[in-house]
Design an enzyme around this catalytic site. Structure first.
Site, PDB file in Angstrom:
ATOM      1  N   GLU A 258     -22.219  17.913 123.958  1.00 27.20           N
ATOM      2  CA  GLU A 258     -21.661  19.479 124.377  1.00 27.20           C
ATOM      3  C   GLU A 258     -22.270  20.221 123.426  1.00 27.20           C
ATOM      4  O   GLU A 258     -22.654  21.640 123.955  1.00 27.20           O
ATOM      5  CB  GLU A 258     -20.220  19.248 124.260  1.00 27.20           C
ATOM      6  CG  GLU A 258     -19.459  18.285 124.995  1.00 27.20           C
ATOM      7  CD  GLU A 258     -19.757  18.584 126.697  1.00 27.20           C
ATOM      8  OE1 GLU A 258     -20.013  19.796 126.718  1.00 27.20           O
ATOM      9  OE2 GLU A 258     -19.543  17.719 127.420  1.00 27.20           O
ATOM     10  N   ASP A 341     -28.087  15.476 127.320  1.00 28.51           N
ATOM     11  CA  ASP A 341     -28.212  14.255 126.826  1.00 28.51           C
ATOM     12  C   ASP A 341     -29.328  14.152 125.895  1.00 28.51           C
ATOM     13  O   ASP A 341     -28.991  13.511 124.996  1.00 28.51           O
ATOM     14  CB  ASP A 341     -28.571  13.433 128.241  1.00 28.51           C
ATOM     15  CG  ASP A 341     -27.461  13.196 129.222  1.00 28.51           C
ATOM     16  OD1 ASP A 341     -26.314  13.553 128.817  1.00 28.51           O
ATOM     17  OD2 ASP A 341     -27.554  12.508 130.162  1.00 28.51           O
TER      18      ASP A 341
HETATM   19 ZN   LIG Z   1     -22.584  18.207 129.918  1.00 31.17          ZN
END
Ligand SMILES: [Zn+2]
Length: 414
Positions: A258, A341
């Site tokens: 996030e 990611d």
């Molecule tokens: Zn995401």
């Protein structure tokens, strides 16, 4: 010295470590995950068909014509006439779509045990969303038609600007005025976990004030986190399922992801890319809708594109266009998810935590997909690709990396 510099840990097999994770999802759990997600592909097609059917019914039975006539009896100004037409269209459209909404949003979710709400609670939230829609959409539509009246052929370009402004404002106010209507947002509780998350966020100049927890367990038990807001309202929110159902390694790994969305300004980029696709869609509407009106307008009681009774005609073209544009939207999102990611693995340094969290998302996302399937339908990388990326990161960055085989039953809902 040489060991630390080695780019891959000897004896750590990325592929074997990836398979060890994937093999923990078997049998009925995997079948259910595949069936739920693959059914979603059809929902894109049937959802568009349902939307077209609703608009067609509104035209076929002369409702759009009656809404506009009522508007013309009550008001004089075109803006107000459009507003009332759009209000009735939004309301009646909601009612006609209700069977489809109940099936996809409630019945189907219950079938797969992905919803923990009673029907009363679910429909209550739908009504809040409807009230918001009625407050916002008719005004927005009235502005779009004002632009159409000014420039009946070139309106799509100015209209795209209006949509952009609207999206940016909605994105900015949503976490402050809209999300709290559905969930309660609180601070992360004090303790070692908070300290670790706050320290990680501080490394990227993200203040602890911008991190929230929300009580999504009242709706379902899926783990989830998101970045919302824009400019002064930007924030990271973690749901309580993530905090209660998973380990510290997983929470920190998801938080790292996030932080990636937050620091890479994904919200703003996303609006920008989406606007390109929407702009093209409005261009298509500006050409296709007048053609449909010339052909069927007399039958439907629609005069031309400046007539607010043309709203369902615009709706039909947009439903078909957005269905066809689904892979484009999915790819915008998936590219950002891949970036987040990569960012998250560096920020959190918890490759196994991220792999476990990726496996857990199989509750609602098919874990392995072919490349074409992922390209067309996945808004996020598949679980398989996320686990492999995590294991590759581990091989490249963790000295003497050892393979971890997750314990039996860690995916079971608690
Ligand atoms: Zn995401």
């Amino acid at each position: 010295m040489f060991e630390i510099l080695a780019s891959a840990a000897p004896g750590f097999d990325v592929e074997a470590a990836t398979r060890a994770y994937l093999e923990t999802l078997q049998g009925a759990a995997r079948e259910s995950s595949d069936a739920y997600f693959e059914g979603g592909y059809w929902l894109i097609l049937f959802g568009a068909a349902a939307a077209v059917l609703v608009d067609w019914l509104i035209l076929r039975f002369g409702l759009a014509n009656r809404f506009r006539n009522l508007g013309e009896r009550v008001f004089k100004r075109p803006f107000a006439i459009t507003w009332l037409t759009a209000l009735l269209y939004t309301l009646v459209g909601w009612v006609l779509s209700l069977p489809w909404s109940i099936y996809t949003g409630f019945v189907r979710e219950k079938q797969y045990d992905l919803l923990d709400q009673s029907f009363g609670a679910w429909i209550g939230e739908s009504l809040i969303a409807l009230a918001l829609g009625l407050a916002v959409m008719p005004l927005f539509i009235a502005v779009i038609y004002a632009v159409i009246r000014k420039s009946p052929r070139g309106w799509w370009a100015w209209g795209t600007g209006v949509v952009g402004l609207f999206l940016a404002v909605m994105l900015m106010v949503a976490p402050v005025f809209i999300s709290p209507l559905f969930n309660t947002y609180t601070e992360l509780e004090d303790g070692p976990l908070r300290e670790r998350i706050v320290a990680m966020a501080a490394q990227y100049d993200v203040p602890a004030d911008n991190i929230y927890v929300f009580d999504q367990s009242k709706q379902h038990k899926r783990i989830s986190a998101n970045v919302s807001g824009l400019g002064p309202t930007i924030r990271i929110s973690l749901n309580d399922n993530l905090l209660e159902r998973t380990s510290e390694e997983e929470i920190v790994a998801v938080m790292g992801h996030e932080l990636g969305h937050y620091k890479l300004n994904h919200g703003l980029w996303r609006v920008t890319f989406m606007l390109t696709i929407i702009g093209l869609g409005l261009f298509v509407v500006s050409r296709a809708a007048p053609w449909l009106i010339r052909k069927y307008g007399d039958r439907w009681g629609v005069r031309d594109i400046t007539d607010p009774a043309s709203l369902p005609v615009l709706g039909i073209v947009l439903s078909v266009y957005f269905m066809l544009a689904t892979p484009a939207f999915n790819n915008i999102t998936r590219v950002q998810e891949n970036e987040a990611d990569a960012f998250g693995l560096e920020a959190a340094q918890e490759p196994d935590g991220f792999a476990r969290a990726a496996m857990r998302l199989s509750e609602y996302r098919k874990i392995e997909a072919g490349p074409v399937e992922e390209f067309l339908f996945y808004t996020h990388p598949s679980g398989e690709n996320r686990v492999r990326r995590s294991m590759q990161w581990k091989a490249d960055n963790v000295p003497n990396a050892a393979m971890i085989v997750p314990e039996e039953g860690y995916l079971d809902p608690q």
